[in-house]
Structure formats: C-alpha cells, structure tokens
Design a protein around this motif. Structure first.
Motif, PDB file in Angstrom:
ATOM      1  N   GLY A  96      -8.877  22.198  11.686  1.00  0.00           N
ATOM      2  CA  GLY A  96      -8.910  21.754  10.185  1.00  0.00           C
ATOM      3  C   GLY A  96      -7.909  20.673   9.626  1.00  0.00           C
ATOM      4  N   HIS A  97      -8.043  19.835   8.366  1.00  0.00           N
ATOM      5  CA  HIS A  97      -7.475  19.971   7.759  1.00  0.00           C
ATOM      6  C   HIS A  97      -6.540  20.257   7.021  1.00  0.00           C
ATOM      7  N   HIS A  98      -5.159  19.373   7.131  1.00  0.00           N
ATOM      8  CA  HIS A  98      -3.907  20.676   6.956  1.00  0.00           C
ATOM      9  C   HIS A  98      -3.550  19.567   5.377  1.00  0.00           C
ATOM     10  N   TRP A  99      -3.742  19.017   4.795  1.00  0.00           N
ATOM     11  CA  TRP A  99      -3.187  18.273   3.399  1.00  0.00           C
ATOM     12  C   TRP A  99      -4.425  18.379   2.313  1.00  0.00           C
ATOM     13  N   GLU A 100      -3.536  18.356   1.412  1.00  0.00           N
ATOM     14  CA  GLU A 100      -4.537  18.785   0.084  1.00  0.00           C
ATOM     15  C   GLU A 100      -4.363  16.850  -0.525  1.00  0.00           C
TER      16      GLU A 100
END
Length: 174
Positions: A96-100
């Motif tokens: 999963g991506h871990h940035w917003e």
C-alpha cells in the motif's frame, strides 16, 4: 489507556523494519501481486488499506488523513501490526501507499522497496474501472494524483519492477 506519546516512547527502541514494501500507484496491481505470491502463508502481510478501513470502521471517515490525531491512530495500529507479525518469525510484507499528497502518513522501514512497472495509461484505465462511480476521476485529477505518488516513490528511492518480477520476489521471501 496510554496516550500516543507514551506508546511511541515504549515502541521507539523496538525494531519496526519489514522485509518488503510494495508501494505504488493506485490500481497498479499491488494487491493482485500479493495474492498471486502468497502461497501457503509464506509471509505475514500488513495491508495499509486495511489499516485505513479498520480505523474508519472504528472512528468514522476522517476529514483529512494528515491530521495529527489521524496519523497517531494510523501509526499506532501499524506499529501494533508490525510487532505482532514479528512474533511469527516469517518475512513481513507491507502493501500500500503510505503518503497523502506530499505528506508521509507512516514510515515504512523496509529492506526492499518496490513498485510495479505499469504504464500511466493502464493505471488510469484500471482506476476508472475499479472506481467507476467516482465522478472526480477525470484525467486531470488522475494526472495530479499520479505525479504526486510518483514523486513520493522517487523521494524514497523505490525500485520499479515488472509485475512478474514483483510476484517472483515475494514468493522467494524467506
């Protein structure tokens, strides 16, 4: 109940490193690669989307995922999952991506950091097919999202690999 600062102090000296982080563009095939690779429970999986949905179920939809309160909850649950997975003595995979946007939600300390080599056109197509009811998914919106994610991946030196190579590396984890 412990507050987040106390929790961080206690977990600060604990090893939160994982073996493999599959980050990347939305709808790029991350979950599909993990499903293809996970044979007979050969690794412990931590899915960042599942953490998000667990928190939404417990606390409701956040106005923003980059508030200190939301981040604290996310980091705490992520830390708990990593520590629990470490007890199993199997490789740990985070997907999963871990940035917003330009803000990192959680620090993923991984030995191997990769993303899937898939064309922007295919990412847009798959995202539109998956989220076909989402009216905001214009090409301009997707372009902005794509650039943001790619910038994050480049910042942290993630390696781009073909889908089959990602699956192969996941299967080889020991």
């Amino acid at each position: 109940m412990k507050n987040f600062k106390e929790f961080l102090r206690e977990s600060a000296n604990q090893d939160l490193s994982v073996d493999f982080h599959l980050a990347g563009h939305f709808a790029s095939g991350k979950s599909t690669a993990v499903e293809k690779a996970q044979t007979s429970n050969n690794f412990s999986l931590i899915d960042l989307d599942e953490i998000f949905f667990e928190l939404v179920k417990k606390y409701g939809e956040p106005k923003s995922t980059s508030t200190p309160e939301w981040e604290s909850k996310f980091k705490k649950l992520y830390t708990e999952k990593v520590l629990k997975a470490k007890k199993k003595n199997k490789p740990i995979v985070v997907v999963g991506h871990h940035w917003e946007g330009s803000h990192r939600i959680v620090d993923v300390d991984a030995k191997e950091k990769v993303y899937i080599d898939v064309s922007k056109k295919k990412v847009f197509q798959q995202r539109k097919e998956r989220d076909y009811e989402d009216k905001k998914l214009t090409d301009a919106y997707l372009e902005k999202e794509y650039k943001s994610v790619q910038n994050n991946l480049d910042k942290e030196n993630y390696i781009k690999l073909p889908f089959n190579e990602v699956v192969k590396r996941l299967k080889e984890l020991k």
